[in-house]
Design a protein around this motif. Structure first.
Motif, PDB file in Angstrom:
ATOM      1  N   TRP A  12       1.003  -0.781  -0.002  1.00 40.02           N
ATOM      2  CA  TRP A  12       0.037  -0.307   0.228  1.00 40.02           C
ATOM      3  C   TRP A  12       1.085   1.079   0.052  1.00 40.02           C
ATOM      4  O   TRP A  12       1.839   1.247   0.590  1.00 40.02           O
ATOM      5  N   GLN A  14       0.779   5.587   0.051  1.00 41.29           N
ATOM      6  CA  GLN A  14      -0.386   6.664  -0.581  1.00 41.29           C
ATOM      7  C   GLN A  14       0.016   8.379  -0.162  1.00 41.29           C
ATOM      8  O   GLN A  14       1.187   7.981  -0.016  1.00 41.29           O
ATOM      9  N   LEU A  47      -3.985  -1.576  -8.110  1.00 39.85           N
ATOM     10  CA  LEU A  47      -5.610  -0.919  -8.454  1.00 39.85           C
ATOM     11  C   LEU A  47      -4.485   0.898  -8.020  1.00 39.85           C
ATOM     12  O   LEU A  47      -4.229   1.225  -6.949  1.00 39.85           O
ATOM     13  N   LEU A  48      -5.141   1.804  -9.121  1.00 38.97           N
ATOM     14  CA  LEU A  48      -4.697   3.519  -8.596  1.00 38.97           C
ATOM     15  C   LEU A  48      -5.659   3.944  -8.169  1.00 38.97           C
ATOM     16  O   LEU A  48      -6.711   3.897  -8.727  1.00 38.97           O
ATOM     17  N   HIS A  49      -6.145   4.482  -7.096  1.00 37.18           N
ATOM     18  CA  HIS A  49      -7.139   5.058  -6.981  1.00 37.18           C
ATOM     19  C   HIS A  49      -6.921   7.137  -6.359  1.00 37.18           C
ATOM     20  O   HIS A  49      -5.532   7.296  -5.540  1.00 37.18           O
ATOM     21  N   GLN A 109     -13.577  11.076  -8.169  1.00 38.94           N
ATOM     22  CA  GLN A 109     -12.110  10.572  -7.889  1.00 38.94           C
ATOM     23  C   GLN A 109     -12.197   9.455  -8.819  1.00 38.94           C
ATOM     24  O   GLN A 109     -13.474   9.362 -10.016  1.00 38.94           O
ATOM     25  N   LEU A 110     -11.006   8.214  -9.518  1.00 39.35           N
ATOM     26  CA  LEU A 110     -11.164   7.271 -10.449  1.00 39.35           C
ATOM     27  C   LEU A 110     -10.449   5.841  -9.927  1.00 39.35           C
ATOM     28  O   LEU A 110      -9.569   6.289  -9.024  1.00 39.35           O
ATOM     29  N   SER A 111     -10.120   5.040 -10.021  1.00 44.28           N
ATOM     30  CA  SER A 111      -9.497   4.085  -9.056  1.00 44.28           C
ATOM     31  C   SER A 111      -9.387   3.524 -10.997  1.00 44.28           C
ATOM     32  O   SER A 111     -10.853   2.917 -11.926  1.00 44.28           O
ATOM     33  N   LEU A 112      -8.082   2.888 -11.010  1.00 41.86           N
ATOM     34  CA  LEU A 112      -7.528   2.569 -12.123  1.00 41.86           C
ATOM     35  C   LEU A 112      -6.633   1.459 -11.969  1.00 41.86           C
ATOM     36  O   LEU A 112      -5.789   1.643 -10.901  1.00 41.86           O
ATOM     37  N   THR A 144      -3.356   6.477  -3.744  1.00 44.78           N
ATOM     38  CA  THR A 144      -3.817   5.584  -3.373  1.00 44.78           C
ATOM     39  C   THR A 144      -2.849   4.279  -3.516  1.00 44.78           C
ATOM     40  O   THR A 144      -4.092   4.504  -4.912  1.00 44.78           O
ATOM     41  N   HIS A 146      -2.875  -0.237  -4.545  1.00 45.25           N
ATOM     42  CA  HIS A 146      -2.468  -1.110  -3.885  1.00 45.25           C
ATOM     43  C   HIS A 146      -2.600  -1.771  -5.123  1.00 45.25           C
ATOM     44  O   HIS A 146      -2.886  -2.027  -6.018  1.00 45.25           O
TER      45      HIS A 146
END
Length: 148
Positions: A12, A14, A47-49, A109-112, A144, A146
């Motif tokens: 993780w 950030q 994932l990149l948030h 926000q985006l989760s990629l 963030t 992960h």
């Protein structure tokens, strides 16, 4: 400075990314995000948030090739949320509430996905910062990571 945690398998991280001030409009920031996260290359799968910590700007994913798309986005959203309407909330100027409307419609926000140390974006996809204020100033994105 990024904060990091790793156990035997998952990592993780950030990082707070500070973007330079930009004029009103839609701006490709994919390279800014990648440059701020050199550790992406250490993640094989993950994932990149991204969370934009503002209420008058937005994040979205869309075409990264033709600049006309960004100009058309700006024209469309300006017609959808005009400046010179009778909005009750105008404490920070006539662009304030229209900026909040645009940010709510587009999101913050985006989760990629991450694949083999890179963002797994489509060929023509890029990350947009929608700057919806005339003088929005610099913007912060909390990133963030992960994965493994």
């Amino acid at each position: 400075m990024p904060s990091r945690y790793a156990d035997n398998r998952f990592m993780w991280q950030q990082t707070l990314i500070q973007l330079k001030a930009r004029p009103r409009g839609f701006h490709l920031i994919t390279r800014d995000i990648e440059a701020a996260l050199p550790e992406l290359s250490e993640y094989q799968t993950g994932l990149l948030h991204l969370l934009l910590q503002h209420t008058s700007a937005s994040l979205s994913l869309n075409e990264n090739a033709d600049p006309a798309v960004r100009r058309d986005f700006e024209r469309f959203f300006n017609r959808l949320t005009p400046w010179h309407s009778e909005y009750e909330h105008a404490d920070e100027g006539p662009d304030d509430l229209p900026a909040h409307f645009k940010a709510s419609l587009l999101g913050c926000q985006l989760s990629l996905p991450i694949q083999n140390g890179r963002l797994a974006l489509g060929t023509w996809q890029g990350i947009y910062l929608g700057e919806h204020r005339e003088q929005g100033g610099s913007r912060r994105i909390l990133a963030t990571l992960h994965g493994i």
